[in-house]
Write an enzyme that holds these catalytic residues in place. Structure first.
Site, PDB file in Angstrom:
ATOM      1  CB  CYS A 125       3.742  -7.092   4.579  1.00 20.63           C
ATOM      2  SG  CYS A 125       4.671  -7.089   6.126  1.00 20.63           S
ATOM      3  CB  SER A 126       2.025  -2.444   4.198  1.00 18.43           C
ATOM      4  OG  SER A 126       0.971  -3.189   4.767  1.00 18.43           O
TER       5      SER A 126
END
Lengths: 222, 92
Positions: A125-126
Site C-alpha cells: 500500500c503506502s
C-alpha cells in the site's frame, strides 16, 4: 455500483448532469472522495466521532513534516550517543528533541553506512511514518515506485540521480506490517564544522526514504 | 515456534485471503531472520472487526535479491528485508 462509474444519487449531493467520476470535474468530487464524505457523515450522525475531531486529526497530520526527520538526522550526525539512542528507539529519540511521536506506531531508524544503503518502500500500500513526517510524497504511493523499487532498486535510484558502487549492499526494506521506517543517510563530505541547523537543511524528505543522498553544497544561512 | 535471529526460514505459499501482509513475491522463498520486533495483533482479523488475538510474533526477515528474482540485474549482495508474521513462516 462498484465500477467507479456509477451514479449513486442516494446521497445528498446535487449533480444535474452526467460525467465520469474517475476524471475529477470542477465542482464535483471523485468517487472515492464522495464515499469518504458519506462514511464520515454517517459516523458523525451516529455519534461515533465529531466533525471537530476529524478536523483536529487532519490538522495534526498536516502539521507533521519531514523537518522532524531532518532535525533527528542532524542531531544523530553531530552526537554519536544520540545516534545510538535513535537506532535503539526512534520514538524516544524524537521525544528528546521535543518531537511528539506518541501517536505513531513503532518507528525504526535504518542507518546508511559505507557498506549498506537502505531504500524504503511499501509494496502492499503506502505505509510511511506519517505521524513523524506527515503525508508521503506522491511518487512513493505510485504503482511504478511500489512495484519497481523492490525489483530494480538501483535503476529507480538512478532516476533520482543516485548511483551507488557495486560494493555497497542495496537493502530494500518493504514496510509490510506494523513497523514504520526512517532512513538515517550518511553525512556528506564537506560539512565539517556545520551547525546542526545547517546540517538539517540538507536532509531532504526524499533522503529519509533513501532514494537520494544529502549533498553538501554551500551551507545555508540559518 | 519461536524463531531466532540468524535462523533460515521459508515463507508459506497459502493464498492471500483478506488483509494479508505477506507479499506474493516472497511466498515460497527462503530468507534469514534478521530481527524480532515483538508481538503484534494479527491484521488478518483486526482488519475485519476482530481483536487480532492471539497476537503474532513479527520478524524482520532478509532475502537475497537473486533468490527472489532470478534475473536480478544488480550485485548478488543486494537484499530485500520485510516484516513477516510468524504464522507465514516455517523453519527451512
Amino acid at each position: 455500483m462498484s465500477d467507479g462509474h456509477g451514479h449513486d444519487h442516494g446521497h445528498d449531493h446535487d449533480h444535474g448532469h452526467d460525467h465520469d467520476h474517475d476524471e475529477p470535474v470542477e465542482g464535483a468530487l471523485p468517487a472515492a472522495a464522495l464515499r469518504t464524505r458519506a462514511i464520515e457523515s454517517l459516523l458523525v450522525e451516529k455519534g461515533v466521532l465529531t466533525a471537530e475531531a476529524v478536523a483536529r486529526g487532519v490538522d495534526w497530520l498536516v502539521s507533521r513534516t519531514p523537518t522532524n526527520g531532518a532535525r533527528i538526522v542532524a542531531r544523530a550526525w553531530v552526537d554519536p550517543a544520540y545516534k545510538q539512542r535513535l537506532l535503539a528507539d526512534a520514538k524516544v529519540a524524537a521525544g528528546e528533541l521535543g518531537i511528539d511521536a506518541a501517536q505513531s506506531v513503532t518507528v525504526v531508524a535504518l542507518e546508511n553506512t559505507a557498506a549498506v544503503h537502505h531504500l524504503v518502500v511499501c509494496t502492499l500500500c503506502s505505509c510511511y511514518p506519517r505521524a513523524l513526517l506527515g503525508p508521503p510524497p506522491a511518487w512513493y504511493k505510485s504503482n511504478a515506485y511500489r512495484s519497481r523499487a523492490v525489483v530494480e532498486p538501483r535503476a529507480v535510484m538512478a532516476e533520482f540521480g543516485t548511483e551507488l558502487p557495486a560494493e555497497v549492499e542495496v537493502r530494500v526494506v518493504d514496510s509490510t506490517a506494523d513497523i514504520r521506517y526512517i532512513v538515517v543517510p550518511r553525512r556528506p563530505a564537506g560539512t565539517d564544522g556545520w551547525s546542526e541547523e545547517q546540517l538539517a537543511a540538507i536532509v531532504t524528505r526524499d533522503s529519509l526514504v533513501g532514494v537520494v543522498q544529502p549533498v553538501a553544497g554551500e551551507p545555508v544561512a540559518v | 515456534m519461536t524463531l531466532a535471529t540468524g535462523q533460515r526460514v521459508r515463507v508459506l505459499e497459502g493464498p492471500s485471503v483478506g488483509h494479508v501482509r505477506t507479499p506474493a513475491y516472497v511466498k515460497g522463498k527462503q530468507g534469514t531472520i534478521a530481527g524480532v520486533w515483538g508481538s503484534y495483533g494479527n491484521p488478518e482479523t483486526l482488519a475485519f472487526g476482530g481483536d487480532g488475538q492471539p497476537a503474532r510474533p513479527l520478524y524482520y526477515v532478509g532475502f537475497r535479491q537473486t533468490d527472489l528474482w532470478p534475473d536480478y540485474a544488480g550485485p548478488a549482495t543486494d537484499t530485500v528485508y520485510l516484516d513477516l508474521y510468524e504464522h507465514w513462516l516455517e523453519e527451512a
